[in-house]
Write an enzyme that holds these catalytic residues in place. Structure first.
Site, PDB file in Angstrom:
ATOM      1  N   GLU A 182      -4.030   0.070   7.907  1.00  0.00           N
ATOM      2  CA  GLU A 182      -2.941   0.510   8.791  1.00  0.00           C
ATOM      3  C   GLU A 182      -3.158  -0.054  10.181  1.00  0.00           C
ATOM      4  OE1 GLU A 182      -1.887   4.650   9.184  1.00  0.00           O
ATOM      5  OE2 GLU A 182      -2.166   5.009   7.039  1.00  0.00           O
ATOM      6  N   TRP A 187       5.230  12.990  10.215  1.00  0.00           N
ATOM      7  CA  TRP A 187       4.437  14.204  10.266  1.00  0.00           C
ATOM      8  C   TRP A 187       4.920  15.166  11.350  1.00  0.00           C
ATOM      9  CZ3 TRP A 187       2.310  14.167   5.759  1.00  0.00           C
ATOM     10  CH2 TRP A 187       1.862  12.966   5.180  1.00  0.00           C
ATOM     11  N   ARG A 217       0.850  -1.187   0.000  1.00  0.00           N
ATOM     12  CA  ARG A 217       0.000   0.000   0.000  1.00  0.00           C
ATOM     13  C   ARG A 217       0.888   1.241   0.000  1.00  0.00           C
ATOM     14  NH1 ARG A 217      -3.054   3.176   4.721  1.00  0.00           N
ATOM     15  NH2 ARG A 217      -3.813   4.820   3.357  1.00  0.00           N
ATOM     16  N   HIS A 235      -3.135  11.122   0.549  1.00  0.00           N
ATOM     17  CA  HIS A 235      -2.649  10.894   1.898  1.00  0.00           C
ATOM     18  C   HIS A 235      -2.091  12.214   2.440  1.00  0.00           C
ATOM     19  CE1 HIS A 235      -1.203   7.539   4.749  1.00  0.00           C
ATOM     20  NE2 HIS A 235      -0.999   8.691   5.375  1.00  0.00           N
ATOM     21  N   TRP A 250       1.579  -0.812   9.603  1.00  0.00           N
ATOM     22  CA  TRP A 250       2.267   0.464   9.388  1.00  0.00           C
ATOM     23  C   TRP A 250       3.514   0.465  10.253  1.00  0.00           C
ATOM     24  CZ3 TRP A 250       1.438   4.468   6.091  1.00  0.00           C
ATOM     25  CH2 TRP A 250       2.204   5.620   6.318  1.00  0.00           C
ATOM     26  N   ASN A 271      -8.078   1.925   9.402  1.00  0.00           N
ATOM     27  CA  ASN A 271      -6.813   2.252  10.051  1.00  0.00           C
ATOM     28  C   ASN A 271      -7.067   2.329  11.549  1.00  0.00           C
ATOM     29  OD1 ASN A 271      -5.829   2.549   7.482  1.00  0.00           O
ATOM     30  ND2 ASN A 271      -5.238   4.694   7.703  1.00  0.00           N
ATOM     31  N   GLU A 290      -7.731   8.684   6.042  1.00  0.00           N
ATOM     32  CA  GLU A 290      -7.998   9.300   7.345  1.00  0.00           C
ATOM     33  C   GLU A 290      -8.477  10.755   7.264  1.00  0.00           C
ATOM     34  OE1 GLU A 290      -4.893   6.583   9.949  1.00  0.00           O
ATOM     35  OE2 GLU A 290      -4.549   8.737   9.828  1.00  0.00           O
ATOM     36  N   TYR A 300      -5.095   1.784  15.690  1.00  0.00           N
ATOM     37  CA  TYR A 300      -3.847   1.577  16.412  1.00  0.00           C
ATOM     38  C   TYR A 300      -4.040   1.202  17.878  1.00  0.00           C
ATOM     39  CZ  TYR A 300      -1.313   3.534  12.443  1.00  0.00           C
ATOM     40  OH  TYR A 300      -0.780   3.739  11.191  1.00  0.00           O
TER      41      TYR A 300
END
Length: 547
Positions: A378, A436, A80, A126, A428, A312, A173, A314
């Site tokens: 992700e 970022w 990806r 993205h 990810w 996505n 996102e 986490y």
């Protein structure tokens, strides 16, 4: 007694790793690329924690062949990645020229993946909006203009790559784009009501306007694909949304409601319109007339505008009523249980703890609520202090291995015990990269990147995942055929992959792992990130894969 049979992944399940263009490519002024909103933002003092920017990142624009070879050696089924809008159309707009060098770069990259038997899984957006569109009319704040320009950009990509790309993600996102870019002001373009952070912006209105524009742009791109390209190209297209599991802090009705309210603002804001055809009622209750609405014609385009659910995720948050953060649905988040214990292992990021039960619970919630196959696009973990560790220690990323042990087990339980239809898993990230606003001090990669030499070193987490997927994979017809299409319509044999090889000597010299470099040849350049580990990093490099 016979040993229980190993649970297998479904046939045609896609697994691999994920990245984003601005986080890895670098070469921000190469071959006609235009600026994105992240270029100047990341170069502005104080916008990233370590002062880092995306000018070099992992140098993947130049080292893409190296990266494809490493992916092939990992044995991934899919990769990806995202396309940089400003490489394709430097000024971004529907009447602006297309950059042939940008088309050529991604076309060669896609061909290289296919020649190695790797399925390209492409994200169109993205977070790297062309700066020219932000300057021209406010970018995502101008619904009428941005929807047309984004749709045109998507069409250019479908025309250029759709003969080979069969898996498209329109947006990555949108919550982060809207809230972090136009609410909190910590992501580009950095707009916020906080005048210490931004000279302009309105956090009470702009995030909801931006989210509204993103949904419409996504839906129009999907409409174009379905009407003009899908009949011939036979691909699928959807959106991928971030959102973590929300658990009530305790059994009190107020906190049970709070957990649902958190899900409404984090996920339902985008998922409910796309999959169900309405905004969450709780959001309307909180925001009132600040919540934009769609016309009946727009709702007809928005509802059903995704072939699958892109997920996505986490972590998990414990949720309590009474929070004052509107972006979280007026819900208070915590990792501390009522008895004082922590939910899970703490990551480098304050917002992330390891809690695999929440991963499984979220898969079930999304499957039952939206009733579409789920692509996990992700999922990952940043080891605390990893950037300051010597290389040998950083490569033995046991906390990240533990995280993936939990999520892969939860993934299999969701498939086999809960009946959730899951079609991919993309941890990810493939590489440590520009994270970022965190800069380079936060590492999510399963592959360590030395930002001075740009050498890649697989971590223990990469080895774990490669071995795990090899054990549970179900070969597909494509795997058995070992033939893949290329740009000219011919078939090329897929190159052999090394899914069964996870020792250091099994990786090629291009990934710097077959022959360790002697410590005496280590570059003398001062390391830009993780200063404390600079000396020991090179001294120990030769020992990295001995254990």
């Amino acid at each position: 007694m016979a040993a229980p049979a190993t649970r297998k992944l479904p046939k045609d399940f896609l697994w691999g790793f994920a990245t984003a263009s601005f986080q890895i490519e670098g070469s921000t002024d190469a071959d006609g690329r235009g600026k994105s909103i992240w270029d100047d933002f990341s170069r502005t003092p104080g916008k990233t924690l370590d002062g880092g920017n995306g000018d070099v990142a992992t140098d993947s624009y130049k080292r893409w062949k190296e990266d494809v070879q490493l992916l092939a050696e990992y044995g991934v089924k899919a990769y990806r990645f995202s396309i940089a809008w400003s490489r394709i159309i430097p000024l971004g707009g529907r009447n602006d020229p297309v950059n042939p060098k940008g088309i050529e770069f991604y076309s060669k990259f896609i061909d290289a993946l296919l020649e190695n038997g790797i399925v390209p899984f492409v994200t169109l957006y993205h977070w790297d909006l062309p700066q020219a569109l932000h300057d021209r009319y406010g970018g995502w704040l101008n619904k009428d203009e941005i929807v047309q320009d984004y749709t045109n950009y998507a069409r250019v990509c479908f025309e250029a790559f759709g003969d080979r790309v069969k898996h498209w993600l329109t947006m990555n996102e949108p919550w982060c784009v809207a809230i972090l870019g136009y609410g909190r002001g910590v992501f580009a373009p950095g707009r916020s009501s906080d005048r210490h952070r931004s000279p302009e912006g309105d956090s009470s209105t702009e995030p909801w306007i931006v989210g509204h524009s993103i949904i419409l742009a996504h839906a129009h791109a999907v409409k174009v694909y379905r009407e003009e390209f899908k009949p011939k190209q036979k691909g699928e297209i959807g959106i991928t949304l971030n959102g973590d599991w929300a658990m009530p802090y305790d059994d009190s009705p107020a906190n049970v409601d709070a957990a649902q309210h958190a899900l409404d603002f984090a996920i339902g804001w985008f998922a409910d319109p796309v999959y169900l055809g309405f905004y969450p009622p709780y959001m309307r209750e909180v925001l009132g007339n600040r919540m934009p609405d769609f016309t009946p014609d727009e709702w007809a385009i928005v509802k059903g505008s995704s072939d699958f659910y892109g997920m996505n995720t986490y972590t998990t948050n414990l949720c309590r009523a009474g929070g004052d953060d509107e972006f979280q649905g007026l819900v208070d988040y915590t990792f501390t249980r009522p008895d004082g214990t922590q939910l899970g292992n703490q990551a480098h990021c304050a917002w992330l703890q390891d809690y695999p039960d929440g991963f499984r619970a979220l898969l079930n919630y999304l499957w039952k609520r939206y009733k579409l196959p789920i692509f996990v696009t992700e999922n990952g973990f940043a080891v605390k202090g990893e950037n300051d560790k010597p290389l040998e220690e950083a490569l033995q990323d046991s906390e990240r291995v533990h995280y993936f042990q939990g999520t892969t087990n939860a993934l299999m339980s969701a498939i086999h015990e809960d009946g959730v239809q899951i079609k991919s898993y993309f941890p990810w990230s493939f590489l440590d990269n520009f994270e970022w606003a965190d800069g380079y001090g936060t590492r999510f990669g399963v592959t360590y990147v030395d930002y001075v030499t740009q050498k890649r070193y697989p971590k223990a987490s990469a080895k774990f995942l490669i071995k795990w997927f090899k054990e549970v994979d179900t070969p597909s017809e494509n795997d058995l055929k070992k033939k893949v299409p290329t740009a000219n319509g011919t078939s090329a044999p897929a190159k052999p992959v090394l899914t069964n090889k996870t020792n250091s000597s099994d990786f090629s010299t291009t990934s710097t792992l077959k022959v360790a470099q002697p410590a005496t040849t280590a570059p003398a350049a001062k390391r830009q990130y993780g200063f404390k580990a600079r000396v020991s990093r090179y001294v120990t490099s030769i020992l990295a894969f001995v254990k």
